[in-house]
Design an enzyme around this catalytic site. Structure first.
Site, PDB file in Angstrom:
ATOM      1  N   ASP A  26       0.867  -1.173   0.065  1.00  0.00           N
ATOM      2  CA  ASP A  26      -0.060   0.003  -0.011  1.00  0.00           C
ATOM      3  C   ASP A  26       0.832   1.325   0.090  1.00  0.00           C
ATOM      4  O   ASP A  26       0.196   2.350   0.164  1.00  0.00           O
ATOM      5  CB  ASP A  26      -1.027   0.021   1.075  1.00  0.00           C
ATOM      6  CG  ASP A  26      -0.191   0.036   2.560  1.00  0.00           C
ATOM      7  OD1 ASP A  26       0.734  -0.836   2.517  1.00  0.00           O
ATOM      8  OD2 ASP A  26      -0.565   0.525   3.583  1.00  0.00           O
ATOM      9  N   TYR A 146       0.413   2.879  15.596  1.00  0.00           N
ATOM     10  CA  TYR A 146       1.869   3.240  15.878  1.00  0.00           C
ATOM     11  C   TYR A 146       1.711   4.412  16.761  1.00  0.00           C
ATOM     12  O   TYR A 146       0.640   5.345  16.828  1.00  0.00           O
ATOM     13  CB  TYR A 146       2.425   3.644  14.559  1.00  0.00           C
ATOM     14  CG  TYR A 146       2.606   2.680  13.665  1.00  0.00           C
ATOM     15  CD1 TYR A 146       3.496   1.741  13.596  1.00  0.00           C
ATOM     16  CD2 TYR A 146       1.711   2.531  12.521  1.00  0.00           C
ATOM     17  CE1 TYR A 146       3.735   0.678  12.696  1.00  0.00           C
ATOM     18  CE2 TYR A 146       1.662   1.616  11.593  1.00  0.00           C
ATOM     19  CZ  TYR A 146       2.566   0.734  11.951  1.00  0.00           C
ATOM     20  OH  TYR A 146       2.795  -0.390  10.860  1.00  0.00           O
ATOM     21  N   LYS A 177      -1.317  -4.556  14.265  1.00  0.00           N
ATOM     22  CA  LYS A 177       0.111  -4.627  13.823  1.00  0.00           C
ATOM     23  C   LYS A 177       0.644  -3.284  14.616  1.00  0.00           C
ATOM     24  O   LYS A 177       0.409  -2.104  14.524  1.00  0.00           O
ATOM     25  CB  LYS A 177       0.174  -4.366  12.422  1.00  0.00           C
ATOM     26  CG  LYS A 177       1.442  -3.990  11.867  1.00  0.00           C
ATOM     27  CD  LYS A 177       1.355  -3.559  10.272  1.00  0.00           C
ATOM     28  CE  LYS A 177       2.800  -3.215   9.567  1.00  0.00           C
ATOM     29  NZ  LYS A 177       2.514  -3.270   8.147  1.00  0.00           N
TER      30      LYS A 177
END
Length: 268
Positions: A26, A146, A177
């Site tokens: 991506d 994140y 993730k």
């Protein structure tokens, strides 16, 4: 669990090991048509040949990468985007829907959230809305979480990463993730605090194969569920072989040395 969700998860996770190798493709929205993402069908062919469980891409790319031949591979449609050209590159916005994923035959959808960014509240809302909608359809959600913002001193700090994983879990994601924290001991704390599978990001392209294999080995040893690694795979000189080496670790519990031996194999 919704039966449809269970079936879809089995397409992106090895049902015997409960682990996965996901190859994100991506990056084009963020940084443009970089090496490895131009001849997309060729890249997907190579990572599928190596044994990847799934590829991840934006909704416009399946038409450029569907092969109709070769080894099958799962599809995750990414719903968040920003570009490196923006003055606010960490502010992700929704560019797709769960229904887009369904129409494309996806096995899951993914969303990106940067904790600590000035637009965190908008991204939190988006992730919550996507997981609610996806749950209605039995569509699994991968949350990329994140820590990136003015208050973040170290995005790899184990406490910060554990917070990221917990946010994904609590907002209803099925897989989260996060960055690797640097050691099995610290990453084990991240995994233990999360009841859903935790996969690691690959980050910038590494200088040698041993480093990526060691990172994946240590994360799995700590209880991680595998990886979601892009540039260190699709920009590798032999994407099929590096995936095959990673699969030895992720699905066969091989050592780093055993995985390195795979990389000495000659191409067919």
């Amino acid at each position: 669990m919704h039966l449809g969700k269970a079936i879809r998860l089995e397409r992106i996770f090895n049902r015997n090991t409960g682990r996965t190798i996901i190859v994100p493709l991506d990056h084009g929205v963020t940084v443009g048509p970089i090496f490895g993402l131009v001849e997309l069908r060729e890249t997907v062919d190579k990572v599928a040949e190596g044994g990847a469980n799934a590829v991840l891409m934006h909704k416009g790319l399946p038409r450029c990468s569907h092969r109709g031949h070769g080894r099958d591979v799962g599809l995750i449609v990414h719903l968040s985007a920003s570009t490196a050209l923006s003055p606010f590159p960490n502010a992700k916005t929704l560019v797709g829907t769960v229904e887009d994923g369904l129409r494309l035959g996806a096995d899951a959808v993914s969303v990106h959230l940067n904790l600590g960014d000035e637009t965190e509240r908008d991204m939190l809302r988006d992730v919550g809305e996507i997981t609610s909608r996806a749950n209605e359809w039995g569509m699994p959600v991968l949350a990329m979480v994140y820590a990136r913002g003015p208050k973040i001193e170290n995005e790899f700090d184990p406490e910060v990463v554990a917070h990221c994983a917990r946010v994904g879990e609590e907002l209803g994601a099925d897989v989260v993730k996060v960055p690797y924290t640097g050691s099995p001991e610290t990453f084990e704390r991240v995994v233990d605090a999360c009841c859903i599978p935790v996969v690691i990001a690959g980050g910038p392209k590494m200088s040698n194969d041993r480093d990526i294999l060691q990172m994946v080995h240590d994360s799995v040893a700590a209880g991680g569920a595998g990886l979601s690694v892009g540039r260190n795979i699709f920009q590798h000189k032999n994407p099929a072989l590096i995936v095959k080496a990673l699969a030895k670790i992720v699905h066969e519990d091989a050592s780093v040395e055993e995985a390195l031996q795979v990389l000495t194999e000659k191409e067919d």
